[in-house]
Design a protein around this motif. Structure first.
Motif, PDB file in Angstrom:
ATOM      1  N   GLY A 258      43.228  40.827  29.901  1.00  0.00           N
ATOM      2  CA  GLY A 258      43.072  41.419  31.232  1.00  0.00           C
ATOM      3  C   GLY A 258      42.674  42.889  31.185  1.00  0.00           C
ATOM      4  N   GLY A 259      43.099  43.605  32.205  1.00  0.00           N
ATOM      5  CA  GLY A 259      42.715  45.005  32.368  1.00  0.00           C
ATOM      6  C   GLY A 259      43.081  45.887  31.184  1.00  0.00           C
ATOM      7  N   PHE A 260      44.236  45.644  30.574  1.00  0.00           N
ATOM      8  CA  PHE A 260      44.640  46.503  29.449  1.00  0.00           C
ATOM      9  C   PHE A 260      43.705  46.319  28.254  1.00  0.00           C
ATOM     10  N   ARG A 261      43.173  45.104  28.067  1.00  0.00           N
ATOM     11  CA  ARG A 261      42.203  44.913  26.971  1.00  0.00           C
ATOM     12  C   ARG A 261      40.901  45.661  27.272  1.00  0.00           C
ATOM     13  N   ARG A 262      40.611  45.855  28.565  1.00  0.00           N
ATOM     14  CA  ARG A 262      39.403  46.598  28.941  1.00  0.00           C
ATOM     15  C   ARG A 262      39.630  48.100  28.929  1.00  0.00           C
ATOM     16  N   GLY A 263      40.825  48.526  28.525  1.00  0.00           N
ATOM     17  CA  GLY A 263      41.089  49.952  28.392  1.00  0.00           C
ATOM     18  C   GLY A 263      41.722  50.607  29.606  1.00  0.00           C
ATOM     19  N   LYS A 264      42.155  49.809  30.589  1.00  0.00           N
ATOM     20  CA  LYS A 264      42.797  50.409  31.758  1.00  0.00           C
ATOM     21  C   LYS A 264      44.112  51.062  31.357  1.00  0.00           C
ATOM     22  N   GLU A 265      44.462  52.127  32.085  1.00  0.00           N
ATOM     23  CA  GLU A 265      45.712  52.829  31.792  1.00  0.00           C
ATOM     24  C   GLU A 265      46.860  52.270  32.610  1.00  0.00           C
TER      25      GLU A 265
ATOM     26  N   GLY B 104      47.935  48.659  35.347  1.00  0.00           N
ATOM     27  CA  GLY B 104      47.517  47.346  35.818  1.00  0.00           C
ATOM     28  C   GLY B 104      48.488  46.806  36.843  1.00  0.00           C
ATOM     29  N   HIS B 105      48.140  45.671  37.440  1.00  0.00           N
ATOM     30  CA  HIS B 105      49.087  45.076  38.397  1.00  0.00           C
ATOM     31  C   HIS B 105      50.007  44.088  37.685  1.00  0.00           C
ATOM     32  N   ASP B 106      49.623  43.746  36.445  1.00  0.00           N
ATOM     33  CA  ASP B 106      50.445  42.850  35.636  1.00  0.00           C
ATOM     34  C   ASP B 106      50.072  43.060  34.171  1.00  0.00           C
ATOM     35  N   VAL B 107      50.684  42.268  33.274  1.00  0.00           N
ATOM     36  CA  VAL B 107      50.304  42.293  31.867  1.00  0.00           C
ATOM     37  C   VAL B 107      49.964  40.856  31.485  1.00  0.00           C
TER      38      VAL B 107
ATOM     39  N   ASN C 208      36.930  28.234  38.812  1.00  0.00           N
ATOM     40  CA  ASN C 208      37.285  29.295  37.876  1.00  0.00           C
ATOM     41  C   ASN C 208      38.774  29.299  37.483  1.00  0.00           C
ATOM     42  N   MET C 209      39.554  28.398  38.069  1.00  0.00           N
ATOM     43  CA  MET C 209      40.919  28.237  37.577  1.00  0.00           C
ATOM     44  C   MET C 209      40.808  27.432  36.281  1.00  0.00           C
ATOM     45  N   ASP C 210      41.451  27.915  35.220  1.00  0.00           N
ATOM     46  CA  ASP C 210      41.374  27.132  33.997  1.00  0.00           C
ATOM     47  C   ASP C 210      42.586  26.220  33.914  1.00  0.00           C
TER      48      ASP C 210
ATOM     49  N   GLU D 179      47.877  25.694  29.355  1.00  0.00           N
ATOM     50  CA  GLU D 179      49.304  25.820  29.598  1.00  0.00           C
ATOM     51  C   GLU D 179      49.547  27.299  29.903  1.00  0.00           C
ATOM     52  N   ARG D 180      50.122  27.576  31.049  1.00  0.00           N
ATOM     53  CA  ARG D 180      50.269  28.969  31.419  1.00  0.00           C
ATOM     54  C   ARG D 180      51.554  29.220  32.180  1.00  0.00           C
ATOM     55  N   CYS D 181      51.922  30.476  32.224  1.00  0.00           N
ATOM     56  CA  CYS D 181      53.175  30.845  32.862  1.00  0.00           C
ATOM     57  C   CYS D 181      52.975  32.115  33.678  1.00  0.00           C
TER      58      CYS D 181
ATOM     59  N   THR E 142      39.629  38.251  29.643  1.00  0.00           N
ATOM     60  CA  THR E 142      39.465  39.693  29.515  1.00  0.00           C
ATOM     61  C   THR E 142      38.996  40.300  30.838  1.00  0.00           C
ATOM     62  N   GLY E 143      38.229  39.544  31.610  1.00  0.00           N
ATOM     63  CA  GLY E 143      37.744  40.053  32.881  1.00  0.00           C
ATOM     64  C   GLY E 143      36.579  41.017  32.698  1.00  0.00           C
ATOM     65  N   SER E 144      36.252  41.855  33.686  1.00  0.00           N
ATOM     66  CA  SER E 144      36.856  41.803  35.004  1.00  0.00           C
ATOM     67  C   SER E 144      36.507  40.493  35.717  1.00  0.00           C
ATOM     68  N   LYS E 145      37.095  40.258  36.857  1.00  0.00           N
ATOM     69  CA  LYS E 145      36.809  39.014  37.572  1.00  0.00           C
ATOM     70  C   LYS E 145      35.331  38.894  37.906  1.00  0.00           C
ATOM     71  N   LEU E 146      34.712  40.000  38.318  1.00  0.00           N
ATOM     72  CA  LEU E 146      33.285  39.930  38.629  1.00  0.00           C
ATOM     73  C   LEU E 146      32.470  39.673  37.359  1.00  0.00           C
TER      74      LEU E 146
HETATM   75  P1  TTP Z   1      44.169  39.650  36.449  1.00  0.00           P
HETATM   76  O1  TTP Z   1      45.424  39.918  35.715  1.00  0.00           O
HETATM   77  O2  TTP Z   1      44.321  39.123  37.831  1.00  0.00           O
HETATM   78  O3  TTP Z   1      43.245  40.952  36.549  1.00  0.00           O
HETATM   79  P2  TTP Z   1      43.081  42.215  35.595  1.00  0.00           P
HETATM   80  O4  TTP Z   1      43.985  42.122  34.402  1.00  0.00           O
HETATM   81  O5  TTP Z   1      41.622  42.327  35.317  1.00  0.00           O
HETATM   82  O6  TTP Z   1      43.467  43.426  36.511  1.00  0.00           O
HETATM   83  P3  TTP Z   1      44.930  44.027  36.790  1.00  0.00           P
HETATM   84  O7  TTP Z   1      44.987  45.296  36.016  1.00  0.00           O
HETATM   85  O8  TTP Z   1      44.985  44.246  38.256  1.00  0.00           O
HETATM   86  O9  TTP Z   1      45.939  43.029  36.345  1.00  0.00           O
HETATM   87  O10 TTP Z   1      43.282  38.600  35.667  1.00  0.00           O
HETATM   88  C1  TTP Z   1      42.948  38.780  34.302  1.00  0.00           C
HETATM   89  C2  TTP Z   1      41.845  37.846  33.899  1.00  0.00           C
HETATM   90  O11 TTP Z   1      42.309  36.521  33.850  1.00  0.00           O
HETATM   91  C3  TTP Z   1      40.679  37.852  34.870  1.00  0.00           C
HETATM   92  O12 TTP Z   1      39.541  38.279  34.183  1.00  0.00           O
HETATM   93  C4  TTP Z   1      40.415  36.458  35.223  1.00  0.00           C
HETATM   94  C5  TTP Z   1      41.315  35.655  34.337  1.00  0.00           C
HETATM   95  N1  TTP Z   1      41.947  34.545  35.057  1.00  0.00           N
HETATM   96  C6  TTP Z   1      41.620  33.252  34.707  1.00  0.00           C
HETATM   97  O13 TTP Z   1      40.825  33.021  33.802  1.00  0.00           O
HETATM   98  N2  TTP Z   1      42.201  32.222  35.376  1.00  0.00           N
HETATM   99  C7  TTP Z   1      43.067  32.423  36.384  1.00  0.00           C
HETATM  100  O14 TTP Z   1      43.570  31.457  36.958  1.00  0.00           O
HETATM  101  C8  TTP Z   1      43.396  33.792  36.729  1.00  0.00           C
HETATM  102  C9  TTP Z   1      44.343  34.103  37.838  1.00  0.00           C
HETATM  103  C10 TTP Z   1      42.818  34.817  36.030  1.00  0.00           C
END
Ligand code: TTP
Ligand code: MN
Ligand code: MN
Ligand code: MN
Length: 389
Positions: free
Chosen positions: A193-200, A202-205, A257-259, A262-264, A330-334
């Motif tokens: 997620g965002g931390f792998r992209r270098g964000k300082e 995030g809204h989660d980990v 885009n939902m994968d 197994e996730r939590c 890794t994102g970003s979502k876009l």
């Molecule tokens: P997020 O944690 O929602 O976003 P983020 O980590 O880029 O930003 P933030 O700092 O706000 O947390 O999602 C992380 C990545 O996970 C995002 O690129 C899309 C991916 N993802 C999936 O592949 N499937 C899913 O169901 C969800 C919710 C996210």
């Protein structure tokens, strides 16, 4: 030939996955405005419009300079009439009336507050808005029916509103690593997620977990969450099983885009002392895992306690899908969305967090690294820190 005849003019590519988008850029004064309109369109269930504004914002994030005049927009892709109008107004007047009135509107503010609750999506928030509810407090006051996630979302609302810092993410990483290795030695854990992209912040980990021996990862998640629960480290968790089947997820399946890993989705209880320790030296997980005092069932106020709630996403991937999962998480979502669009429209391939399918050759393309996937897609490799589209 460039339309303005200047061969040195940078050519902006039209898919975000063809461009480098750093975290810090030069046009936040414009991108923040366009993203308000994007978010508002999302609140109004208009996905096409939402993506159009988000793409426009993303192009400006990739520019190596600040936009000063409307001429600077010539030759840029993805800027529709509406986005150009908004940009022009901001350049001329300092702000856009549409953006400011959206920002101030009761609907926008309510939707932002309500979808900001963990477990609440646009549909639920919209229904509550139309019923006259305006804030998290209104939900409690009027005794709304809430599911388990939403109850946790309200209980830890204040904590979950606060950004998670990199220091906190590092402490959570140590905990997750300890948990995973306790139940499956040899497993590999990667911060996503965002931390792998270098964000300082995030809204989660987000974490991706795998094991080099295919199959060893099966059924891993309940073992991890049990271990964490025994240590008193989990405030909430909901695990969903792996539902991926290559046959079903192949070209016949509509894109989604939902994968299906197994996730939590979880909420961790993070001791603040552990974060302070960590910034000095390394925290032992023993410091971290004491928790235990009884909590009020109502709202948690972290200023009054030694811990805070942190949203954590855990995903388990089979080793053979690890490169795809890494790219997908890794994102970003876009950036992810654009990768899939590129694959489908330009390459007749179908990309997911599990696999890459080539419709022309009728086969799945195997990959061990992200680099190989970019190569299959005919794209220059973009490192995570430049996927902040
Ligand atoms: P997020 O944690 O929602 O976003 P983020 O980590 O880029 O930003 P933030 O700092 O706000 O947390 O999602 C992380 C990545 O996970 C995002 O690129 C899309 C991916 N993802 C999936 O592949 N499937 C899913 O169901 C969800 C919710 C996210
Ligand atoms: Mn720059
Ligand atoms: Mn994240
Ligand atoms: Mn996440």
């Amino acid at each position: 030939p460039k339309p303005n005849g200047d061969p040195s003019a940078m050519q902006m590519k039209s898919y975000a996955c063809q461009r480098r988008t750093p975290l810090k850029h030069h046009n936040s004064f414009l991108t923040e405005a366009l993203e308000i309109l994007s978010q508002n369109a999302e609140y109004n269930d208009n996905e096409g419009r939402s993506v159009a504004f988000r793409r426009a914002a993303s192009v400006l994030k990739a520019l190596p300079h600040r936009v000063k005049t409307i001429e600077d927009l010539r030759c840029l892709p993805c800027l529709g009439d509406h986005s150009q109008r908004v940009i022009k107004e901001i350049l001329e007047d300092g702000s856009s009336r549409e953006v400011e009135s959206t920002r101030q509107s009761e609907q926008f503010q309510t939707m932002k507050a309500l979808t900001g609750i963990f477990g609440v999506g646009v549909r639920t928030a919209d229904r509550w808005f139309r019923e006259g509810l305006r804030s998290p407090d209104d939900l409690i006051r009027t005794g709304q029916q809430l599911n388990r996630a939403q109850q946790a979302g309200l209980q830890y609302y204040d904590d979950l509103q606060k950004p998670v810092t990199k220091a906190e993410a590092d402490v959570i990483s140590d905990i997750v690593e300890k948990a995973v290795h306790a139940v499956l030695p040899g497993a590999e854990i990667q911060l996503m997620g965002g931390f792998r992209r270098g964000k300082e912040v995030g809204h989660d980990v987000d974490f991706l977990i795998t094991h080099p021996e295919e199959g060893k990862e099966e059924g891993l998640m309940p073992k991890i969450t049990n271990w964490l629960e025994e240590q008193g480290l989990l405030l909430y968790q909901k695990t969903t099983r792996n539902s991926y089947l290559e046959k079903m997820d192949g070209p016949a399946r509509p894109p989604n885009n939902m994968d299906r890993f197994e996730r939590c989705f979880s909420i961790f209880k993070l001791q603040k002392s552990a974060v302070r320790c960590k910034s000095n030296s390394t925290a032992s997980v023993e410091d971290v895992s004491r928790g235990g005092e009884n909590e009020r069932p109502s709202e948690h106020h972290s200023e009054e306690s030694g811990w805070r709630a942190v949203r954590v996403d855990l995903v388990v991937s089979p080793y053979s899908q690890f490169a795809f999962a890494t790219l997908g998480w890794t994102g970003s979502k876009l950036f992810e969305r654009e990768l899939r669009r590129w694959a489908g429209q330009e390459k007749h391939m179908s990309l997911s967090s599990h696999a890459l399918y080539d419709s022309k050759q009728n086969l799945y393309l195997r990959a061990k690294t992200e680099e190989e996937i970019f190569a299959y897609l005919g794209l220059e490799f973009i490192p995570p820190s430049e996927r902040n589209a």
